[in-house]
Design an enzyme around this catalytic site. Structure first.
Site, PDB file in Angstrom:
ATOM      1  N   PHE A   7      31.082  25.002   8.207  1.00 18.02           N
ATOM      2  CA  PHE A   7      30.331  26.049   7.527  1.00 18.02           C
ATOM      3  C   PHE A   7      30.172  25.660   6.061  1.00 18.02           C
ATOM      4  O   PHE A   7      30.798  24.719   5.588  1.00 18.02           O
ATOM      5  CB  PHE A   7      31.056  27.391   7.650  1.00 18.02           C
ATOM      6  CG  PHE A   7      31.342  27.792   9.079  1.00 18.02           C
ATOM      7  CD1 PHE A   7      30.428  28.534   9.804  1.00 18.02           C
ATOM      8  CD2 PHE A   7      32.523  27.403   9.700  1.00 18.02           C
ATOM      9  CE1 PHE A   7      30.682  28.896  11.117  1.00 18.02           C
ATOM     10  CE2 PHE A   7      32.795  27.757  11.016  1.00 18.02           C
ATOM     11  CZ  PHE A   7      31.859  28.510  11.722  1.00 18.02           C
ATOM     12  N   SER A  61      29.655  29.054  17.397  1.00 13.30           N
ATOM     13  CA  SER A  61      30.680  29.413  16.424  1.00 13.30           C
ATOM     14  C   SER A  61      30.059  30.212  15.277  1.00 13.30           C
ATOM     15  O   SER A  61      29.034  29.808  14.719  1.00 13.30           O
ATOM     16  CB  SER A  61      31.349  28.163  15.855  1.00 13.30           C
ATOM     17  OG  SER A  61      32.058  27.467  16.859  1.00 13.30           O
ATOM     18  N   CYS A  97      36.547  31.206  11.978  1.00 11.74           N
ATOM     19  CA  CYS A  97      35.658  30.650  12.994  1.00 11.74           C
ATOM     20  C   CYS A  97      35.975  31.273  14.350  1.00 11.74           C
ATOM     21  O   CYS A  97      37.064  31.099  14.887  1.00 11.74           O
ATOM     22  CB  CYS A  97      35.831  29.129  13.063  1.00 11.74           C
ATOM     23  SG  CYS A  97      34.765  28.333  14.296  1.00 11.74           S
ATOM     24  N   THR A 145      34.275  32.381  18.435  1.00 11.13           N
ATOM     25  CA  THR A 145      33.315  31.954  19.449  1.00 11.13           C
ATOM     26  C   THR A 145      32.612  33.153  20.077  1.00 11.13           C
ATOM     27  O   THR A 145      33.264  34.121  20.490  1.00 11.13           O
ATOM     28  CB  THR A 145      34.027  31.149  20.558  1.00 11.13           C
ATOM     29  OG1 THR A 145      34.674  30.020  19.961  1.00 11.13           O
ATOM     30  CG2 THR A 145      33.030  30.676  21.598  1.00 11.13           C
ATOM     31  N   ALA A 149      42.400  35.872  19.306  1.00 14.01           N
ATOM     32  CA  ALA A 149      43.689  35.453  19.855  1.00 14.01           C
ATOM     33  C   ALA A 149      44.818  36.046  19.027  1.00 14.01           C
ATOM     34  O   ALA A 149      44.644  36.384  17.848  1.00 14.01           O
ATOM     35  CB  ALA A 149      43.788  33.929  19.855  1.00 14.01           C
ATOM     36  N   HIS A 204      38.901  27.679   9.461  1.00 14.87           N
ATOM     37  CA  HIS A 204      40.309  27.717   9.840  1.00 14.87           C
ATOM     38  C   HIS A 204      41.083  28.345   8.683  1.00 14.87           C
ATOM     39  O   HIS A 204      41.407  27.673   7.705  1.00 14.87           O
ATOM     40  CB  HIS A 204      40.837  26.311  10.123  1.00 14.87           C
ATOM     41  CG  HIS A 204      40.152  25.653  11.266  1.00 14.87           C
ATOM     42  ND1 HIS A 204      40.263  24.298  11.506  1.00 14.87           N
ATOM     43  CD2 HIS A 204      39.334  26.134  12.238  1.00 14.87           C
ATOM     44  CE1 HIS A 204      39.546  23.986  12.582  1.00 14.87           C
ATOM     45  NE2 HIS A 204      38.979  25.092  13.026  1.00 14.87           N
ATOM     46  N   THR A 249      34.233  29.266  -6.752  1.00 12.49           N
ATOM     47  CA  THR A 249      34.882  28.336  -7.665  1.00 12.49           C
ATOM     48  C   THR A 249      36.049  29.026  -8.349  1.00 12.49           C
ATOM     49  O   THR A 249      35.890  30.112  -8.930  1.00 12.49           O
ATOM     50  CB  THR A 249      33.892  27.835  -8.736  1.00 12.49           C
ATOM     51  OG1 THR A 249      32.794  27.190  -8.095  1.00 12.49           O
ATOM     52  CG2 THR A 249      34.575  26.853  -9.679  1.00 12.49           C
TER      53      THR A 249
END
Length: 220
Positions: free
Chosen positions: A12, A52, A59, A61, A77, A115, A160
């Site tokens: 991404f 995704s 991320c 699905t 999950a 992640h 930033t």
């Protein structure tokens, strides 16, 4: 030196495409699957099962979608619920959304995997003119990868870092007026959590150093 555990599967940019609204969050009728259904007209324009999508920088699905209702479903999950701030959301909450990049995508932010490394807590939100300064406290394990003028993804938004305050275990960043209107961070309050993903380059550097790769180069 093996670094396969850090292999990139989806990528991404941290440029939020849309703020979607949660229509459902919780277990299904079986009580086994914890699902989230999100209303999002923009990211559904070319969606396919298995795609995704980053939801507040996580991320996930696509397992189902309904184009007519502009909704898609993702499963969460147990580890995702433990590691991210998604468990704090509820029906009606808004979330940052971004589809995984394609080879033709213009790179406007930085490399974001979706992640989440962990969460941070908003400790202050202070306006300056039409800009907004936000300070976030996080764990030392995450803070060691955060550097002034470096990149970080906060709830999936590429930002930033301005300053790092090691003694306070905090860092800050500034949102200009345009960005404030396009992402969910300004809608949060002091004390709420945000998802954090540090710049992947820092993680690769630490991996190289801890593996002794640099020392092996010097010894040649």
């Amino acid at each position: 030196m093996a670094i396969s555990s850090m292999a990139i599967k989806s990528l991404f940019t941290g440029i939020v495409e849309e703020m979607g609204e949660i229509r459902h969050l919780g277990f299904d009728e079986s009580g086994q699957s914890f699902d989230m259904i999100i209303h999002s007209p923009t990211v559904l324009q070319d969606v396919n099962l298995g795609d995704s999508i980053a939801v507040n920088g996580t991320c996930l699905t696509v397992t189902e979608f309904d184009s007519q209702r502009s909704e898609f479903k993702v499963g969460l999950a147990p580890e995702t619920l433990r590691k991210t701030s998604l468990i704090e959301l509820e029906k009606g909450s808004v979330v940052n959304l971004e589809r995984a990049v394609k080879p033709s995508t213009r790179m406007g932010g930085h490399f974001v995997q979706g992640h989440v490394d962990g969460t941070g807590e908003i400790v202050s939100m202070e306006p300056e003119g039409d800009s907004l300064w936000i300070k976030v406290k996080t764990s030392p394990e995450i803070l060691k990868f955060i550097v002034p003028k470096g990149f970080i993804a906060v709830d999936g938004t590429s930002l930033t870092v301005v300053n790092v305050f090691d003694e306070e275990e905090c860092f800050n960043f500034m949102l200009v007026e345009y960005t404030q209107q396009k992402v969910v961070i300004p809608l949060k309050k002091t004390g709420q959590k945000v998802n954090l993903e540090v710049d992947i380059l820092g993680k690769y550097v630490e991996r190289l150093l801890s593996s002794g790769f640099v020392d092996s180069i010097k010894s040649r």
